[in-house]
Design a protein around this motif. Structure first.
Motif, PDB file in Angstrom:
ATOM      1  N   THR A 220       0.854  -1.317  -0.143  1.00 27.34           N
ATOM      2  CA  THR A 220       0.047   0.035   0.103  1.00 27.34           C
ATOM      3  C   THR A 220       0.800   1.220  -0.052  1.00 27.34           C
ATOM      4  O   THR A 220       0.510   2.139  -0.797  1.00 27.34           O
ATOM      5  CB  THR A 220      -0.787  -0.037   1.386  1.00 27.34           C
ATOM      6  N   GLY A 221       1.800   1.068   0.581  1.00 23.90           N
ATOM      7  CA  GLY A 221       2.858   2.435   0.915  1.00 23.90           C
ATOM      8  C   GLY A 221       3.502   2.701  -0.486  1.00 23.90           C
ATOM      9  O   GLY A 221       3.563   3.962  -1.077  1.00 23.90           O
ATOM     10  N   ARG A 222       3.802   1.771  -1.227  1.00 29.91           N
ATOM     11  CA  ARG A 222       4.636   2.075  -2.401  1.00 29.91           C
ATOM     12  C   ARG A 222       3.449   2.263  -3.459  1.00 29.91           C
ATOM     13  O   ARG A 222       3.930   3.302  -4.144  1.00 29.91           O
ATOM     14  CB  ARG A 222       5.011   0.559  -2.879  1.00 29.91           C
ATOM     15  N   SER A 223       2.299   2.036  -3.435  1.00 33.40           N
ATOM     16  CA  SER A 223       1.255   2.495  -4.294  1.00 33.40           C
ATOM     17  C   SER A 223       0.876   3.842  -4.051  1.00 33.40           C
ATOM     18  O   SER A 223       0.466   4.526  -4.992  1.00 33.40           O
ATOM     19  CB  SER A 223       0.177   1.204  -4.471  1.00 33.40           C
ATOM     20  N   MET A 224       1.102   4.108  -2.756  1.00 30.84           N
ATOM     21  CA  MET A 224       0.384   5.174  -2.371  1.00 30.84           C
ATOM     22  C   MET A 224       1.215   6.664  -3.064  1.00 30.84           C
ATOM     23  O   MET A 224       1.024   7.659  -2.877  1.00 30.84           O
ATOM     24  CB  MET A 224       0.481   5.435  -0.909  1.00 30.84           C
ATOM     25  N   LEU A 225       2.745   6.084  -3.110  1.00 26.89           N
ATOM     26  CA  LEU A 225       3.928   6.924  -3.171  1.00 26.89           C
ATOM     27  C   LEU A 225       3.649   8.180  -3.921  1.00 26.89           C
ATOM     28  O   LEU A 225       3.577   9.385  -3.586  1.00 26.89           O
ATOM     29  CB  LEU A 225       4.986   6.112  -3.531  1.00 26.89           C
ATOM     30  N   THR A 226       3.463   7.865  -5.183  1.00 22.86           N
ATOM     31  CA  THR A 226       3.391   9.113  -6.061  1.00 22.86           C
ATOM     32  C   THR A 226       2.188   9.821  -6.015  1.00 22.86           C
ATOM     33  O   THR A 226       1.880  10.922  -6.174  1.00 22.86           O
ATOM     34  CB  THR A 226       3.512   8.861  -7.645  1.00 22.86           C
ATOM     35  N   MET A 227       0.955   9.120  -5.891  1.00 27.36           N
ATOM     36  CA  MET A 227      -0.408   9.788  -5.632  1.00 27.36           C
ATOM     37  C   MET A 227      -0.230  10.715  -4.471  1.00 27.36           C
ATOM     38  O   MET A 227      -0.920  11.575  -4.428  1.00 27.36           O
ATOM     39  CB  MET A 227      -1.309   8.544  -5.445  1.00 27.36           C
TER      40      MET A 227
ATOM     41  N   CYS B  39      -0.188  18.243  -3.482  1.00 28.16           N
ATOM     42  CA  CYS B  39      -0.158  19.415  -4.505  1.00 28.16           C
ATOM     43  C   CYS B  39      -1.652  19.922  -4.658  1.00 28.16           C
ATOM     44  O   CYS B  39      -2.028  21.029  -4.496  1.00 28.16           O
ATOM     45  CB  CYS B  39       0.259  19.257  -5.884  1.00 28.16           C
ATOM     46  N   GLU B  40      -2.504  18.855  -4.909  1.00 27.37           N
ATOM     47  CA  GLU B  40      -3.790  19.295  -5.210  1.00 27.37           C
ATOM     48  C   GLU B  40      -4.548  19.901  -3.880  1.00 27.37           C
ATOM     49  O   GLU B  40      -5.025  20.970  -4.142  1.00 27.37           O
ATOM     50  CB  GLU B  40      -4.707  17.913  -5.503  1.00 27.37           C
ATOM     51  N   MET B  41      -4.005  19.228  -2.706  1.00 28.35           N
ATOM     52  CA  MET B  41      -4.806  19.883  -1.638  1.00 28.35           C
ATOM     53  C   MET B  41      -4.221  21.293  -1.440  1.00 28.35           C
ATOM     54  O   MET B  41      -5.067  22.154  -1.181  1.00 28.35           O
ATOM     55  CB  MET B  41      -4.210  19.055  -0.585  1.00 28.35           C
TER      56      MET B  41
ATOM     57  N   SER C  30      -6.492  26.791  -1.345  1.00 31.01           N
ATOM     58  CA  SER C  30      -6.453  28.228  -1.958  1.00 31.01           C
ATOM     59  C   SER C  30      -7.764  28.725  -2.732  1.00 31.01           C
ATOM     60  O   SER C  30      -7.831  29.672  -3.225  1.00 31.01           O
ATOM     61  CB  SER C  30      -5.299  28.537  -2.795  1.00 31.01           C
ATOM     62  N   GLY C  31      -8.681  27.750  -2.772  1.00 36.22           N
ATOM     63  CA  GLY C  31      -9.941  27.923  -3.269  1.00 36.22           C
ATOM     64  C   GLY C  31     -10.000  27.615  -4.812  1.00 36.22           C
ATOM     65  O   GLY C  31     -10.783  28.081  -5.426  1.00 36.22           O
ATOM     66  N   GLY C  32      -8.885  26.957  -5.339  1.00 33.22           N
ATOM     67  CA  GLY C  32      -8.809  26.489  -6.611  1.00 33.22           C
ATOM     68  C   GLY C  32      -9.179  25.011  -6.857  1.00 33.22           C
ATOM     69  O   GLY C  32      -9.312  24.101  -5.951  1.00 33.22           O
ATOM     70  N   ILE C  33      -8.583  24.608  -8.129  1.00 34.60           N
ATOM     71  CA  ILE C  33      -8.770  23.181  -8.220  1.00 34.60           C
ATOM     72  C   ILE C  33      -7.833  23.085  -9.710  1.00 34.60           C
ATOM     73  O   ILE C  33      -7.863  23.858 -10.656  1.00 34.60           O
ATOM     74  CB  ILE C  33     -10.226  22.706  -8.620  1.00 34.60           C
ATOM     75  N   ASP C  34      -6.858  21.849  -9.631  1.00 29.31           N
ATOM     76  CA  ASP C  34      -6.011  21.843 -10.342  1.00 29.31           C
ATOM     77  C   ASP C  34      -6.217  20.206 -11.320  1.00 29.31           C
ATOM     78  O   ASP C  34      -6.084  19.447 -10.551  1.00 29.31           O
ATOM     79  CB  ASP C  34      -4.388  21.849  -9.932  1.00 29.31           C
ATOM     80  N   VAL C  35      -6.624  20.252 -12.545  1.00 35.24           N
ATOM     81  CA  VAL C  35      -6.677  19.306 -13.484  1.00 35.24           C
ATOM     82  C   VAL C  35      -5.469  19.139 -14.332  1.00 35.24           C
ATOM     83  O   VAL C  35      -5.463  18.092 -14.911  1.00 35.24           O
ATOM     84  CB  VAL C  35      -7.967  19.334 -14.086  1.00 35.24           C
ATOM     85  N   SER C  36      -4.568  20.030 -14.088  1.00 33.00           N
ATOM     86  CA  SER C  36      -3.266  19.865 -14.992  1.00 33.00           C
ATOM     87  C   SER C  36      -2.251  18.948 -14.650  1.00 33.00           C
ATOM     88  O   SER C  36      -1.228  18.953 -15.354  1.00 33.00           O
ATOM     89  CB  SER C  36      -2.883  21.392 -15.495  1.00 33.00           C
TER      90      SER C  36
ATOM     91  N   MET D  43      -9.359  11.016  -9.175  1.00 34.18           N
ATOM     92  CA  MET D  43      -9.019   9.960  -8.121  1.00 34.18           C
ATOM     93  C   MET D  43      -8.202  10.734  -7.104  1.00 34.18           C
ATOM     94  O   MET D  43      -8.478  10.722  -5.833  1.00 34.18           O
ATOM     95  CB  MET D  43      -8.175   8.890  -8.472  1.00 34.18           C
ATOM     96  N   VAL D  44      -7.437  11.633  -7.591  1.00 36.99           N
ATOM     97  CA  VAL D  44      -6.482  12.274  -6.635  1.00 36.99           C
ATOM     98  C   VAL D  44      -7.409  13.469  -5.860  1.00 36.99           C
ATOM     99  O   VAL D  44      -7.438  13.604  -4.597  1.00 36.99           O
ATOM    100  CB  VAL D  44      -5.341  13.212  -7.256  1.00 36.99           C
ATOM    101  N   ILE D  45      -8.344  14.177  -6.656  1.00 34.63           N
ATOM    102  CA  ILE D  45      -9.072  15.205  -6.089  1.00 34.63           C
ATOM    103  C   ILE D  45      -9.878  14.345  -5.224  1.00 34.63           C
ATOM    104  O   ILE D  45     -10.225  15.026  -3.951  1.00 34.63           O
ATOM    105  CB  ILE D  45     -10.001  15.864  -7.298  1.00 34.63           C
ATOM    106  N   ALA D  46     -10.463  13.274  -5.236  1.00 39.89           N
ATOM    107  CA  ALA D  46     -11.517  12.439  -4.588  1.00 39.89           C
ATOM    108  C   ALA D  46     -10.730  12.215  -3.142  1.00 39.89           C
ATOM    109  O   ALA D  46     -11.115  12.355  -2.091  1.00 39.89           O
ATOM    110  CB  ALA D  46     -11.683  11.302  -5.336  1.00 39.89           C
ATOM    111  N   ALA D  47      -9.428  11.795  -3.470  1.00 33.80           N
ATOM    112  CA  ALA D  47      -8.689  11.674  -2.106  1.00 33.80           C
ATOM    113  C   ALA D  47      -8.543  12.513  -1.441  1.00 33.80           C
ATOM    114  O   ALA D  47      -8.715  12.659  -0.045  1.00 33.80           O
ATOM    115  CB  ALA D  47      -7.371  11.032  -2.474  1.00 33.80           C
TER     116      ALA D  47
END
Lengths: 495, 336
Positions: free
Chosen positions: B48-55, B61-63, B68-74, B262-266
């Motif tokens: 799990t730790g390994r698969s979490m790594l890059t995410m 970053c997304e957080m 700051s009130g924005g959202i980043d999909v780029s 998925m990242v935004i969801a997390a």
């Protein structure tokens, strides 16, 4: 050093072609409480923005504490001790009380890191200065309006304020909170801090201010100690016209427009019965939470009654939704026009026809020409201060916005119009205009129900007033038998 | 009074967003252990730790952007660009070096972040629109000008580092190894936590997310803060992308694309409000952990892939409902 803190002379400012300030003078002494009054659009906010450095004046001079400023920046103003508390308080809902109070101080002292212990100490000290007690760890989004204001005041004082300008500070406060605010203002005054309150509420001006400046159309029209102003002079100076407090007694006939029989809705009101005659203006009043507003919402189908019967023109009708209500010719001017009555970003014209778009639909096509004609017609008929139907409605003042909300319903040719707080946040001039419009409606045979806690308004405009208390009808009175004192006694009387 | 405040604080801790996510994670772990005890061991945690790594790096970053009130999909496009362009550059130029690859990818990320910062901070374009635009722009630029084919022949040092392990655990099922790169998200968590909690810059991110007008009037430099956010995020995304390549030991132009949702969801499951102003590092770690635990273990438990998609969707909806119901409760609660 003189005891004059702020002196502005001959301030002029124009936006585009409109001259918002035409050479205004203003002087505030140390520890003085001054009221700056005027109707919407008179230049009050522009003047504040000039004083706080947000706008630079086209002409005129600003002298703060003996120092002359050629171009005042917001930072200059803050450093000189001028703090503005805006209507929305400019607080951060997502941060704690302590941080909201201390943030500016830390920002101004150019700190790069945050010492949380220090933040709390700063906040605690600032609150102690005005005797406020708000838990420091709570997020500001959980605070009441009054406490948010206290947070804003604490923050202003931390910046070593010498003049605090408050923009309409009492709009959303209860009577007790206003008294508390005034205590704080007096406390600030004792510490030599000048306060300028921007308002158009007369009673408050008398209670707290020592001196008064009145602006009209970008000019200072009157100034002096508060005791030189009586009510008529105040109103005259503000509006530029004599506003008589005329009493309107519509002539009702025996045709019933609306018969409401024993309607109830759990948690809101029980067993309410009344009739509305043609040519009649019926007032509904009561304290907050008495169910006065909910009756209006029920008749308009927003929160329908769960039992009882409603008849219009002698025929029983069912109002289960807003659509039902509109089908039966009911219009509703909501209490909060900003969130419930208007499409703020859309043009004025679009707002006037928003409730009646269907009537312009001919064979699947919208008749834009007719729509445009209606827009112009209402702007003219209701004397909305707008150059054309195009600008977004949010550019208008409260009074003019309310006229557009009215126009929206008038354009549906309603048989019954319910107005909830028709003149809340509306200046005196527009208020009189709105009352005139209502009278015209009644003369055309439209039934009008005015829900309001503005007692003089009810006494001036209604034939009868229903009083709600704790969700029950506490009585129906002919306004000829009422005066303000009697009515307010009836409101709070224990059932 | 004091006692009451204390009990309320404890009550708040136990009903906080993080705790709810912890409850869900605990529930999932019990469920997994019940169904398949053998899948429940140190190996699970390492995997799990390994698969979490890059995410996790992307989620942090997304957080920051969401606070700051924005959202980043780029960021998937940026990460893809940085890792692919860097790898291609190093392969064609014949240079090697792990640290160097991170520096190059980070610098590319910085430049791309500057682009977002310009659009959001200077041009005042809504963040979703701005990043949608840059996402397509940068991914398109990569495919048109840099290349489309997978690069699998990494230079030796870069290839080798993917096989470096911090530690290994021997289980019945085989060897589970913890990549050395796990250090990156851990360090990043600490940096972001310090930044957000103890610097004025971090607080100004919260401030502009809470109310941008108030922030302006209070004297915050909104533009500078926004530039910082997007440039910082750019650098981290570049490094994150490079990490992804080094771990997978190949660079490709498609695999990361589409991972933004998925990242935004997390991040949102972790308690950040999509409307801005709220969110913290611990919550984001938990949100990422939850999603990874679910998706990893469902494979082990033999749940078909389409069921996983379904379940993760369900989890996201439930998580977001809990967050928004709580926000609503706060809004309706009696005011202090």
């Amino acid at each position: 050093m003189s005891d004059v803190f702020l002196k502005v002379t001959g301030i002029k400012k124009s936006f585009g072609g409109v001259q918002a300030l035409k050479g205004v003078d203003l002087e505030i002494k140390k520890g003085e409480v001054r009221s700056l009054a005027g109707e919407n659009g008179c230049g009050k906010s522009t003047l504040i923005k000039v004083i706080s450095g947000a706008h630079s004046a086209d002409a005129g001079e600003v002298v703060i504490d003996g120092k002359r400023y050629d171009s005042l920046t917001p930072m200059d103003a803050i450093c000189a001790g001028i703090q503005v508390i805006y209507q929305d308080f400019a607080v951060f809902p997502n941060l704690t009380v302590a941080e909201n109070i201390a943030l500016n101080y830390e920002l101004d002292t150019c700190q790069k890191t945050v010492n949380w212990k220090e933040v709390k100490e700063i906040a605690q000290k600032a609150m102690a200065r005005i005797g406020a007690e708000i838990p420091l760890d709570v997020l500001v989004e959980r605070l009441s309006v009054a406490n948010k204001q206290m947070v804003a005041i604490c923050r202003a004082l931390l910046n070593d304020a010498k003049l605090v300008i408050m923009d309409e500070p009492t709009t959303a406060l209860t009577a007790r909170e206003v008294a508390r605010l005034f205590d704080v203002i007096r406390m600030m005054q004792e510490n030599g801090i000048a306060v300028m309150i921007v308002t158009h509420k007369l009673d408050e001006v008398y209670e707290i201010a020592e001196t008064l400046t009145i602006l009209r159309n970008g000019e200072k029209v009157a100034e002096g100690p508060i005791n030189e102003f009586d009510r008529p002079r105040f109103i005259k100076s503000m509006t530029g016209r004599d506003i008589e407090e005329v009493f309107y007694r519509p002539e009702q006939n025996d045709n019933k427009i609306l018969e409401v029989q024993g309607i109830s809705r759990e948690g809101a009101f029980q067993d309410v019965t009344f009739d509305l005659y043609e040519g009649d203006v019926l007032g509904i009043t009561g304290l907050l939470g008495s169910g006065r507003g909910e009756i209006g919402e029920a008749l308009f189908g927003m929160a329908p009654a769960t039992s009882g019967s409603i008849k219009m023109g002698g025929q029983e009708i069912k109002i289960k939704s807003v659509g039902d209500a509109m089908k039966n010719g009911v219009g509703y001017v909501p209490e909060d026009r900003l969130t419930e009555g208007l499409f703020l970003e859309l043009p004025i014209g679009t707002n006037t026809i928003a409730a009646s778009v269907k009537s312009y639909l001919h064979g699947g096509r919208l008749d834009y020409k007719a729509m445009n004609e209606s827009m112009w017609k209402w702007i003219k008929d209701l004397s909305v201060a707008a150059p054309s139907p195009e600008p977004p409605i949010k550019t208008l003042s409260g009074g003019n916005q309310q006229k557009v909300v009215l126009a929206k319903w008038l354009n549906t040719k309603p048989r019954l119009l319910i107005l909830n707080g028709p003149t809340v946040g509306v200046d005196i001039g527009s208020k009189t205009d709105i009352h005139k419009i209502l009278r015209g409606l009644v003369a055309d045979g439209v039934g009008v129900i005015v829900i309001s806690d503005d007692l003089p308004e009810l006494i001036q405009n209604c034939n009868r007033v229903l009083i709600m208390r704790g969700g029950k009808l506490a009585g129906c009175f002919e306004t000829t038998d009422l005066d303000e004192t009697k009515l307010s006694a009836l409101l709070s009387e224990q059932a | 009074m004091n006692q009451q405040a204390k009990t309320e604080r404890i009550k708040n801790i136990f009903s906080s967003n993080q705790m709810i996510v912890i409850y869900i994670i605990a529930g999932m772990l019990i469920l997994i252990a019940g169904i398949n005890p053998s899948a429940f061991g140190p190996a699970t945690f390492i995997d799990t730790g390994r698969s979490m790594l890059t995410m996790l790096m992307f989620a942090l970053c997304e957080m920051i952007v969401i606070i700051s009130g924005g959202i980043d999909v780029s960021f998937p496009a940026f990460a893809t660009f940085c890792m692919y362009a860097t790898t291609k550059l190093m392969v064609t130029a014949g240079i090697d070096g792990v640290l160097l690859s991170f520096v190059i990818a980070g610098a590319m990320g910085l430049g791309l972040g500057l682009l977002n910062g310009f659009l959001v901070g200077t041009c005042k374009i809504p963040t979703l629109i701005a990043t949608l635009g840059t996402s397509s722009l940068i991914h398109g630029a990569l495919l048109s000008f840099v290349g489309v084919n997978d690069i699998t022949n990494l230079p030796p040092q870069m290839d080798e580092v993917g096989k470096q392990y911090l530690f290994q655990v021997q289980t019945d099922a085989g060897v589970s190894s913890m990549s050395i790169f796990i250090i990156l998200p851990i360090v990043l968590c600490v940096i972001v936590w310090l930044l957000l909690r103890y610097t004025m810059l971090g607080r100004s991110i919260y401030a502009i997310g809470g109310d941008v007008n108030s922030a302006q009037r209070a004297g915050f430099n909104v533009k500078r803060t926004q530039y910082f956010i997007y440039m910082f995020v750019g650098v981290i995304v570049g490094i994150g992308g490079m990490t992804y390549t080094l771990l997978a030991r190949n660079a490709n132009t498609t695999q990361l694309m589409g991972s933004e949702m998925m990242v935004i969801a997390a991040v949102v499951i972790g308690g950040a409000r999509i409307t801005g102003g709220h969110g913290n590092v611990l919550g984001t770690i938990l949100g990422v952990a939850l999603i990874n635990i679910v998706s990893n273990n469902l494979i082990v438990m033999g749940v078909p892939t389409y069921w996983q998609t379904f379940l993760i969707g369900l989890l996201i909806i439930v998580g977001v409902i809990i967050t928004s119901v709580k926000a609503k409760r706060v809004a309706l609660a009696p005011k202090i």
